[in-house]
Design an enzyme around this catalytic site. Structure first.
Site, PDB file in Angstrom:
ATOM      1  N   GLY A   1       0.751  -1.235   0.000  1.00 18.95           N
ATOM      2  CA  GLY A   1       0.000   0.000   0.000  1.00 18.95           C
ATOM      3  C   GLY A   1       0.779   1.280   0.000  1.00 18.95           C
ATOM      4  O   GLY A   1       0.484   2.168   0.793  1.00 18.95           O
ATOM      5  N   THR A   2       1.756   1.407  -0.840  1.00 16.31           N
ATOM      6  CA  THR A   2       2.513   2.669  -0.844  1.00 16.31           C
ATOM      7  C   THR A   2       3.407   2.679  -2.057  1.00 16.31           C
ATOM      8  O   THR A   2       3.704   1.641  -2.639  1.00 16.31           O
ATOM      9  CB  THR A   2       3.419   2.745   0.407  1.00 16.31           C
ATOM     10  OG1 THR A   2       2.611   2.867   1.537  1.00 16.31           O
ATOM     11  CG2 THR A   2       4.351   3.934   0.373  1.00 16.31           C
ATOM     12  N   THR A   3       3.827   3.867  -2.450  1.00 14.17           N
ATOM     13  CA  THR A   3       5.002   3.970  -3.304  1.00 14.17           C
ATOM     14  C   THR A   3       5.913   4.996  -2.665  1.00 14.17           C
ATOM     15  O   THR A   3       5.480   6.124  -2.401  1.00 14.17           O
ATOM     16  CB  THR A   3       4.625   4.464  -4.709  1.00 14.17           C
ATOM     17  OG1 THR A   3       3.564   3.664  -5.210  1.00 14.17           O
ATOM     18  CG2 THR A   3       5.811   4.388  -5.639  1.00 14.17           C
TER      19      THR A   3
END
Lengths: 235, 284
Positions: free
Chosen positions: A18-20
């Site tokens: 859930g992230t970049t």
């Protein structure tokens, strides 16, 4: 980034979720960037979160994966005065048993200039020219590998980071929302905030309508007779 | 509907069109199965390998691959509006950004789907068979939305009974006898009709808006504004969605139409978004 802890059926199988997050060094400093989406399962809990936490005045931490675990580390990371980056990296290593998040630590100091440390799950410390992590990073290895150059200018580096995050956001559903950039060089810390409707869009996306176009019906939204979309037409 | 030849083979289940010999005898095993127009090899699409003839047990759809997310639909004064985004997601990858998840059945009815896109494409094939039969009969009579809805209920429930569901949540919207119709059919055959229906995340996100603001006699302008708000909240809060939507309109007078893809204006100008952790360093 998932709020739920391990073992909860809501979160995805891999802890790095859930992230970049993207960071790179350029000639004279370092740029960090992150998206703004925090999700529980498929629900977006926060669409404008700030995933870049300060460890000191000139060292920052991009967090991905299990939110509580990485939060503990950033909470404990505050020192008085200016710390050097390898020392901050050492804190992460000593706490590796607690790391179920993946982080990118980046900062600037007098000794080494801009530095980027990738800290993947497990606590390995990897000093690199650029580092990416989070679920969205899988979509941008190609872009990062082919577009990174040594000794970029500050503007080029910020563009590289922003483009990388935007490309990840356009394909990863766990990344999205806003883009936050932090640039560190000898002049200090510079924040940049890119609103969700100003994020670069690509072919296949539609541009966000501008407020100037009016709050009235979007052009073409009133269904026209027999209109059909291009692309994958179902049936 | 025209009667179709059926077989009661144990391998395929009752009422399913199939080959004469679905039990694996050497006569079947030693020749490749021959498909014809009247006898698809399985109950689903015509294909060249009949799993039953090879002795394999029927494959059960265990999980979907390419999926669509929410669908929202409301009744209003002149008819119904059905809207959804255009994403075909592959797990958490936003893979296909121009999937049309609304299908026009005839001038009275549309069907929209969330869930597995390939199963929806199969449902469209079935509906097209019905529509083609109507056309060939050439008596000006089309299937009503209620008939499409009942048909889809039976299809979904029967597939569920064979433990091989079509992994979709379907919305059937249309107008019949001048009265708007709106129904929902789920993958296990659950179905209901109502003044506003939604699938997927929109059940949690959009239905409260509809309960508050939808009336059967609302104007088209109000109905469109409500649909935009529902689609917006689905995009804000469902991570598997994109800002690219279509709305289908079925009215008493003007028939069925599906809009061109459009994007909605979103609000990102809140001051607190700019520096949310200014006074709470370490939070997110």
């Amino acid at each position: 980034m998932d709020v739920s802890s391990r073992g909860n059926s809501n979160h995805e199988a891999s802890p790095s979720t859930g992230t970049t997050v993207v960071a790179c060094i350029f000639k004279g400093g370092v740029v960090l960037g992150a998206d703004g989406r925090v999700s529980i399962g498929n629900y977006i809990m926060n669409r404008a979160s700030n995933k870049i936490a300060p460890l000191s005045d000139s060292i920052f931490l991009c967090r991905s994966g299990s939110a509580p675990d990485t939060q503990i580390i950033s909470d404990n990371g505050e020192h008085g005065g200016e710390a050097t980056l390898p020392a901050a990296g050492q804190i992460n290593y000593n706490n590796k048993d607690h790391l179920v998040g993946a982080m990118v630590v980046a900062g600037w100091d007098r000794l080494g200039g801009g530095q980027v440390f990738g800290v993947p799950i497990g606590g390995t410390l990897a000093k690199e020219k650029w580092a990416i992590d989070g679920s969205g990073s899988t979509y941008i290895w190609g872009y990062c590998d082919s577009e990174y150059k040594d000794d970029m200018t500050r503007a080029e580096a910020e563009h590289w980071v922003m483009e990388a995050i935007a490309l990840a956001m356009t394909r990863d559903s766990s990344s999205g929302g806003v883009i936050r950039l932090i640039t560190l060089d000898d002049t200090g810390v510079h924040h940049k905030y890119v609103r969700g409707d100003e994020v670069p869009q690509f072919v296949g996306d539609l541009p966000f309508p501008t407020p100037a176009a009016g709050g009235a019906s979007p052009a073409g939204a009133a269904p026209a007779e027999g209109a059909a979309a291009t692309g994958m037409v179902v049936g | 509907m025209l009667p179709r030849p059926t077989t009661h083979s144990k391998a395929l289940g009752p009422g399913v069109a199939g080959p004469e010999l679905a039990v694996a005898t050497s006569a079947v095993l030693d020749r490749p199965p021959q498909p014809t127009a009247h006898h698809p090899l399985t109950g689903a699409q015509p294909c060249f390998v009949d799993p039953a003839a090879l002795g394999d047990p029927r494959q059960h759809t265990k999980y979907p691959y390419v999926t669509g997310s929410s669908v929202v639909a409301i009744k209003y004064k002149d008819g119904v509006l059905v809207g959804c985004d255009m994403l075909g997601a592959y797990g958490s990858t936003k893979r296909y950004k121009s999937t049309q998840r609304i299908h026009q059945v005839n001038s009275k009815c549309v069907v929209a789907a969330g869930g597995e896109v390939s199963d929806f494409q199969h449902i469209i094939t079935l509906l097209d068979e019905l529509t083609t039969d109507d056309y060939r009969t050439d008596d000006g009579i089309e299937l009503t939305p209620q008939e499409v809805y009942s048909y889809l209920c039976r299809v979904m429930y029967n597939r569920r009974n064979k433990f091989d569901p079509l992994w979709n949540s379907l919305v059937v919207g249309g107008v019949q006898g001048g009265v708007p119709f709106l129904g929902m059919v789920g993958m296990i055959g659950t179905h209901y009709t109502d003044s506003h229906v939604t699938t997927g995340f929109a059940n949690q996100l959009a239905r409260p808006l509809f309960r508050e603001r939808q009336h059967d006699d609302m104007s088209e302008e109000d109905a469109l504004a409500l649909m935009y708000d529902a689609l917006k909240v689905c995009y804000y809060r469902d991570k598997v969605s994109i800002n690219k939507f279509q709305i289908a309109k079925v009215t008493k007078d003007a028939g069925t139409s599906i809009s061109e893809p459009f994007a909605l204006e979103m609000r990102w100008d809140y001051k607190l978004f700019a520096q949310p952790t200014k006074w709470a360093v370490g939070a997110w």
